[in-house]
Design a protein around this motif. Structure first.
Motif, PDB file in Angstrom:
ATOM      1  N   GLN A 108       1.940 -10.230  -5.249  1.00 56.15           N
ATOM      2  CA  GLN A 108       2.551  -8.914  -5.227  1.00 56.15           C
ATOM      3  C   GLN A 108       1.428  -7.892  -5.219  1.00 56.15           C
ATOM      4  OE1 GLN A 108       5.697  -8.600  -4.183  1.00 56.15           O
ATOM      5  NE2 GLN A 108       6.932  -7.731  -5.661  1.00 56.15           N
ATOM      6  N   GLY A 109       0.401  -8.107  -6.124  1.00 58.71           N
ATOM      7  CA  GLY A 109      -0.650  -7.218  -6.021  1.00 58.71           C
ATOM      8  C   GLY A 109      -1.499  -7.361  -4.641  1.00 58.71           C
ATOM      9  N   VAL A 110      -1.404  -8.478  -3.975  1.00 61.02           N
ATOM     10  CA  VAL A 110      -2.164  -8.815  -2.722  1.00 61.02           C
ATOM     11  C   VAL A 110      -1.256  -7.748  -1.707  1.00 61.02           C
ATOM     12  CG1 VAL A 110      -2.817 -10.111  -0.960  1.00 61.02           C
ATOM     13  CG2 VAL A 110      -3.300 -10.757  -3.415  1.00 61.02           C
ATOM     14  N   CYS A 111       0.081  -8.031  -1.897  1.00 58.50           N
ATOM     15  CA  CYS A 111       1.128  -7.191  -0.986  1.00 58.50           C
ATOM     16  C   CYS A 111       0.924  -5.563  -1.129  1.00 58.50           C
ATOM     17  CB  CYS A 111       2.445  -7.586  -1.200  1.00 58.50           C
ATOM     18  SG  CYS A 111       2.360  -9.504  -0.552  1.00 58.50           S
ATOM     19  N   GLY A 112       0.853  -5.346  -2.534  1.00 55.02           N
ATOM     20  CA  GLY A 112       0.568  -3.964  -2.710  1.00 55.02           C
ATOM     21  C   GLY A 112      -0.641  -3.231  -2.360  1.00 55.02           C
ATOM     22  N   VAL A 113      -1.768  -3.915  -2.276  1.00 53.20           N
ATOM     23  CA  VAL A 113      -3.080  -3.719  -1.417  1.00 53.20           C
ATOM     24  C   VAL A 113      -2.889  -3.504   0.136  1.00 53.20           C
ATOM     25  CG1 VAL A 113      -5.421  -4.452  -0.809  1.00 53.20           C
ATOM     26  CG2 VAL A 113      -4.594  -4.666  -3.257  1.00 53.20           C
ATOM     27  N   ALA A 114      -2.041  -4.532   0.633  1.00 52.68           N
ATOM     28  CA  ALA A 114      -1.778  -4.549   2.172  1.00 52.68           C
ATOM     29  C   ALA A 114      -0.900  -3.118   2.251  1.00 52.68           C
ATOM     30  CB  ALA A 114      -0.963  -5.588   2.295  1.00 52.68           C
ATOM     31  N   LYS A 115       0.044  -2.974   1.704  1.00 53.91           N
ATOM     32  CA  LYS A 115       1.140  -1.896   1.948  1.00 53.91           C
ATOM     33  C   LYS A 115       0.255  -0.359   1.915  1.00 53.91           C
ATOM     34  CE  LYS A 115       4.959   1.049   0.187  1.00 53.91           C
ATOM     35  NZ  LYS A 115       6.058   1.096  -0.754  1.00 53.91           N
ATOM     36  N   ASP A 116      -0.667  -0.285   1.148  1.00 53.75           N
ATOM     37  CA  ASP A 116      -1.126   1.106   1.037  1.00 53.75           C
ATOM     38  C   ASP A 116      -2.284   1.231   1.817  1.00 53.75           C
ATOM     39  OD1 ASP A 116       0.411   2.733  -0.818  1.00 53.75           O
ATOM     40  OD2 ASP A 116       0.072   1.028  -2.309  1.00 53.75           O
ATOM     41  N   LEU A 117      -3.258   0.201   1.889  1.00 54.85           N
ATOM     42  CA  LEU A 117      -4.302   0.304   3.310  1.00 54.85           C
ATOM     43  C   LEU A 117      -3.495   0.596   4.654  1.00 54.85           C
ATOM     44  CD1 LEU A 117      -6.550  -2.915   2.671  1.00 54.85           C
ATOM     45  CD2 LEU A 117      -6.994  -0.556   2.159  1.00 54.85           C
ATOM     46  N   THR A 118      -2.400  -0.191   4.857  1.00 56.77           N
ATOM     47  CA  THR A 118      -1.830   0.202   6.165  1.00 56.77           C
ATOM     48  C   THR A 118      -1.157   1.340   6.227  1.00 56.77           C
ATOM     49  OG1 THR A 118      -0.986  -2.305   5.988  1.00 56.77           O
ATOM     50  CG2 THR A 118      -0.025  -0.864   7.681  1.00 56.77           C
ATOM     51  N   LYS A 119      -0.727   1.732   5.126  1.00 55.52           N
ATOM     52  CA  LYS A 119       0.191   3.283   5.264  1.00 55.52           C
ATOM     53  C   LYS A 119      -1.175   4.439   5.302  1.00 55.52           C
ATOM     54  CE  LYS A 119       3.355   4.688   2.076  1.00 55.52           C
ATOM     55  NZ  LYS A 119       3.910   4.932   0.873  1.00 55.52           N
ATOM     56  N   THR A 120      -2.129   4.301   4.706  1.00 54.00           N
ATOM     57  CA  THR A 120      -3.312   5.140   4.671  1.00 54.00           C
ATOM     58  C   THR A 120      -3.760   5.508   6.132  1.00 54.00           C
ATOM     59  OG1 THR A 120      -3.805   5.073   2.199  1.00 54.00           O
ATOM     60  CG2 THR A 120      -5.604   5.877   3.934  1.00 54.00           C
ATOM     61  N   ALA A 121      -4.012   3.935   6.580  1.00 48.98           N
ATOM     62  CA  ALA A 121      -4.645   3.912   7.995  1.00 48.98           C
ATOM     63  C   ALA A 121      -3.698   4.579   9.094  1.00 48.98           C
ATOM     64  CB  ALA A 121      -4.998   2.633   8.266  1.00 48.98           C
ATOM     65  N   SER A 122      -2.250   4.424   8.825  1.00 47.83           N
ATOM     66  CA  SER A 122      -1.531   4.830   9.712  1.00 47.83           C
ATOM     67  C   SER A 122      -1.091   6.329   9.823  1.00 47.83           C
ATOM     68  CB  SER A 122       0.056   4.008   9.557  1.00 47.83           C
ATOM     69  OG  SER A 122      -0.064   2.692   9.738  1.00 47.83           O
ATOM     70  N   LYS A 123      -1.134   6.840   8.614  1.00 47.04           N
ATOM     71  CA  LYS A 123      -0.926   8.516   8.533  1.00 47.04           C
ATOM     72  C   LYS A 123      -2.117   9.017   8.970  1.00 47.04           C
ATOM     73  CE  LYS A 123       3.182   8.842   6.750  1.00 47.04           C
ATOM     74  NZ  LYS A 123       3.655   9.565   5.601  1.00 47.04           N
ATOM     75  N   SER A 124      -3.355   8.413   8.648  1.00 51.90           N
ATOM     76  CA  SER A 124      -4.584   9.147   9.174  1.00 51.90           C
ATOM     77  C   SER A 124      -4.716   8.986  10.551  1.00 51.90           C
ATOM     78  CB  SER A 124      -5.927   8.495   8.531  1.00 51.90           C
ATOM     79  OG  SER A 124      -5.821   8.389   6.944  1.00 51.90           O
ATOM     80  N   ALA A 125      -4.140   8.013  11.328  1.00 54.41           N
ATOM     81  CA  ALA A 125      -4.294   7.758  12.570  1.00 54.41           C
ATOM     82  C   ALA A 125      -3.181   8.881  13.359  1.00 54.41           C
ATOM     83  CB  ALA A 125      -3.732   6.517  13.068  1.00 54.41           C
ATOM     84  N   ILE A 126      -2.195   9.241  12.401  1.00 57.01           N
ATOM     85  CA  ILE A 126      -1.378  10.349  13.381  1.00 57.01           C
ATOM     86  C   ILE A 126      -2.071  11.613  13.214  1.00 57.01           C
ATOM     87  CG2 ILE A 126       0.473  11.907  12.718  1.00 57.01           C
ATOM     88  CD1 ILE A 126       1.951   9.318  11.480  1.00 57.01           C
ATOM     89  N   LYS A 127      -2.939  11.925  12.004  1.00 60.95           N
ATOM     90  CA  LYS A 127      -3.857  13.271  12.216  1.00 60.95           C
ATOM     91  C   LYS A 127      -4.696  13.127  13.506  1.00 60.95           C
ATOM     92  CE  LYS A 127      -5.685  16.856  10.343  1.00 60.95           C
ATOM     93  NZ  LYS A 127      -4.865  18.191   9.994  1.00 60.95           N
ATOM     94  N   VAL A 128      -5.368  12.102  13.527  1.00 62.38           N
ATOM     95  CA  VAL A 128      -6.301  11.760  14.722  1.00 62.38           C
ATOM     96  C   VAL A 128      -5.820  12.042  16.198  1.00 62.38           C
ATOM     97  CG1 VAL A 128      -8.226  10.328  15.808  1.00 62.38           C
ATOM     98  CG2 VAL A 128      -7.957  10.583  13.259  1.00 62.38           C
ATOM     99  N   ALA A 129      -4.580  11.272  16.248  1.00 65.06           N
ATOM    100  CA  ALA A 129      -3.787  11.126  17.447  1.00 65.06           C
ATOM    101  C   ALA A 129      -3.276  12.478  17.963  1.00 65.06           C
ATOM    102  CB  ALA A 129      -2.658  10.093  17.545  1.00 65.06           C
ATOM    103  N   GLU A 130      -2.638  13.265  16.732  1.00 66.67           N
ATOM    104  CA  GLU A 130      -2.326  14.593  16.979  1.00 66.67           C
ATOM    105  C   GLU A 130      -3.148  15.420  17.543  1.00 66.67           C
ATOM    106  OE1 GLU A 130      -0.764  18.460  16.658  1.00 66.67           O
ATOM    107  OE2 GLU A 130      -2.467  17.601  15.402  1.00 66.67           O
TER     108      GLU A 130
END
Length: 412
Positions: A108-130
């Motif tokens: 679950q710790g591995v999946c927790g790292v995955a979730k928040d790496l993915t979320k941070t990258a995705s939300k940051s991408a929105i700022k860049v794309a917008e």
């Protein structure tokens, strides 16, 4: 379609796939180990490293996204999630409880790292794309894009809750995880082929002090986020599903309700811009909205607790109806917060600001998860609800200090 809009659509679709499997994972773990007889506190403990890992993953992920680009970090998050699924699939009901718990917590710790790496990258991408789309079209779409992204991904998480129950019933625990790992591999290939490799790449902070030294708006919003998400998870992670099951609900009913609630919650988030007054400077009315919705939300769990304590109606129905009201107010509140972090963040280091903010988000989930098990074991659902009310009062008090004017926005 502009390049910015195209990249936004690709990031959103990719995160949908990730969130679908992430929601299914939570339901798989909760129901499978509850079936095996694990106590409420042990169930909460299974998710602790998942949430704790997110704090570090967000901080480091934001820096890495600025250093190497959000596309690479999105791919890293997806690959890490696949790894976590494969590790978790190896657990066996024949193992000793101590070994099973340790193995699941680590996976679950591995999946927790995955979730928040993915979320941070995705939300940051929105700022860049917008920002790119704004240059092409000459208008700001940030609130609408953030609201749709946040709302739709939570709707997908709701579908994931339902999917987790279905996969557990039809395929079993290990086979369900293998199926989800295969699906994510397809999403990973899609991201690799479709997104620019250097998207969001910027000059990263050179020291830990610089990494933590955020603007006043970002710091205060992060504090409010800790309290807000702690207030949700303090009763949602363990308290609600265990309480409903104890009141005669089946696993299918519990999973179906949580799925419906999360989908509805996501739908409200998606339309939040239409119920929050907008201001020309992008902050004044939006900050006022965050304050008003936080204050109203704080009263909801206290009123539910009072109704349950007085014995009015069936306890499970009182909780379900109250959770519906809570979901509407919480969804608007969360959507406004998600907009404000990108409004306060600067384009140059948006990934670092977003990572810091979502580290606070993960810290709130961690505290709420821990309290959910402890409070439910100590005082049942009433203790969880009162804990939620206290945390929401703290959230409201922090939002009173949020800066409101254009000067609060970081340079873009």
């Amino acid at each position: 379609m502009t390049a910015g809009a195209r990249n936004y659509a690709i990031v959103t679709a990719s995160y949908w796939g990730f969130t679908l499997t992430d929601g299914a994972l939570r339901m798989l773990v909760l129901l499978y180990f509850f079936q095996l007889g694990y106590s409420p506190f042990t169930l909460a403990f299974l998710f602790l490293l998942y949430e704790a890992a997110g704090v570090g993953a967000n901080m480091v992920g934001g820096w890495l996204a600025a250093r190497f680009g959000v596309t690479r970090m999105l791919m890293t998050g997806l690959a890490t999630q696949i790894t976590g699924f494969l590790v978790l699939s190896a657990v066996s009901p024949d193992w000793a409880i101590a070994l099973s718990v340790a193995w699941v917590v680590a996976a679950q710790g591995v999946c927790g790292v995955a979730k928040d790496l993915t979320k941070t990258a995705s939300k940051s991408a929105i700022k860049v794309a917008e920002a790119q789309a704004r240059r092409d079209a000459g208008e700001s779409r940030l609130f609408r894009w953030v609201a749709f992204f946040t709302g739709s991904k939570n709707a997908m998480k709701g579908f994931g809750f339902f999917l987790g129950g279905v996969l557990l019933q039809t395929l079993g625990f290990s086979q369900a995880l293998w199926t989800m790992a295969g699906a994510l591999a397809i999403v990973l290939a899609f991201v690799f082929l479709a997104l620019p490799r250097d998207m969001g790449k910027a000059k990263a902070s050179r020291s830990a002090k610089e990494l933590f030294a955020k603007s006043r708006g970002v710091n205060l919003l992060a504090g409010a986020r800790v309290a807000l998400f702690g207030a949700r998870d303090v009763w949602f992670v363990v308290g609600v599903p265990v309480f409903l099951y104890a009141n005669g609900w089946t696993f299918t009913m519990v999973g179906g309700f949580l799925a419906a609630w999360t989908i509805g919650y996501g739908a409200v988030q998606a339309v939040a811009p239409s119920v929050v007054k907008r201001s020309p400077d992008g902050l004044s009315s939006e900050v006022d909205g965050a304050r008003a919705w936080s204050l109203g939300l704080a009263a909801v769990p206290a009123l539910i607790a009072a109704a349950l304590a007085s014995g009015i109606g069936r306890p499970d129905l009182v909780l379900v109806l109250g959770l519906g009201v809570f979901g509407v107010a919480f969804a608007v509140n969360s959507s406004v917060h998600s907009y404000l972090i990108l409004a306060y963040a600067g384009s140059e280091k948006a990934a670092e600001d977003v990572g810091f903010y979502y580290a606070a988000n993960a810290a709130g989930r961690f505290g709420g998860t821990l309290l959910s098990g402890l409070l439910y074991q100590a005082g049942g659902i009433l203790a969880c609800l009162l804990g939620s009310a206290v945390l929401l009062a703290v959230c409201f008090l922090v939002t009173l200090a949020l800066p409101r004017g254009p000067a609060a926005q970081a340079a873009t």
